[in-house]
Design a protein around this motif. Structure first.
Motif, PDB file in Angstrom:
ATOM      1  N   ALA A  84      -2.098  -2.761  -1.701  1.00 45.45           N
ATOM      2  CA  ALA A  84      -1.127  -2.806  -2.802  1.00 45.45           C
ATOM      3  C   ALA A  84       0.091  -3.989  -2.663  1.00 45.45           C
ATOM      4  CB  ALA A  84      -1.066  -1.613  -3.365  1.00 45.45           C
ATOM      5  N   THR A  85       0.399  -4.258  -3.223  1.00 51.65           N
ATOM      6  CA  THR A  85       2.436  -5.273  -3.234  1.00 51.65           C
ATOM      7  C   THR A  85       2.999  -4.607  -3.846  1.00 51.65           C
ATOM      8  OG1 THR A  85       0.565  -7.340  -3.450  1.00 51.65           O
ATOM      9  CG2 THR A  85       3.302  -7.140  -3.755  1.00 51.65           C
ATOM     10  N   ASN A 135      -7.094   0.731   0.572  1.00 50.95           N
ATOM     11  CA  ASN A 135      -7.206  -0.313  -0.336  1.00 50.95           C
ATOM     12  C   ASN A 135      -5.895  -0.766  -0.258  1.00 50.95           C
ATOM     13  OD1 ASN A 135      -6.083  -0.248  -2.456  1.00 50.95           O
ATOM     14  ND2 ASN A 135      -5.160   1.534  -3.205  1.00 50.95           N
ATOM     15  N   TYR A 152       3.382  -5.240   1.644  1.00 51.23           N
ATOM     16  CA  TYR A 152       2.538  -4.271   1.280  1.00 51.23           C
ATOM     17  C   TYR A 152       1.327  -3.439   1.998  1.00 51.23           C
ATOM     18  CZ  TYR A 152       1.040  -9.609   0.011  1.00 51.23           C
ATOM     19  OH  TYR A 152       1.278 -10.898  -0.073  1.00 51.23           O
TER      20      TYR A 152
END
Length: 107
Positions: free
Chosen positions: A99-100, A97, A47
């Motif tokens: 994100a993967t 934010n 992540y």
């Protein structure tokens, strides 16, 4: 939006709405507060978290990567690391934010 409980989540939501859209709490209404869970928390993923925090002197932007089975676990790792390494209190950290990431995208 990540918070410990629903009261803090509502407060953080209106804080960001005021900054982004000039919308105040008196001019809007929250319909629901829902917690999102990962679909398959059996596989370890990478992540990436973009965040902003206030130190004793200034405001800093930062990007950090964590490995965990859930996004909530990665965020809790981030909070504990920021408290340990940077002496940042959880109320001064703003998550911008998440994100993967694939394995090839990790730095």
């Amino acid at each position: 939006l990540f918070a410990k409980n629903t009261v803090l989540a509502k407060s953080r939501f209106w804080y960001f709405m005021k900054k982004l859209n000039k919308a105040k709490k008196s001019g809007g209404e929250l319909l629901a507060v829902n917690e999102l869970f990962d679909k398959g928390p059996t596989k370890v993923k990478n992540y990436g978290i973009w965040l902003r925090y206030e130190s004793r002197t200034n405001t800093h932007n930062m990007y950090k990567e964590f490995r965990d089975v859930t996004i909530n676990g990665a965020v809790s790792q981030m909070y504990s690391e920021m408290a340990g390494r940077h002496r940042a209190h959880p109320n001064t950290i703003q998550i911008i934010n998440t994100a993967t990431l694939m394995a090839s995208e990790c730095k």
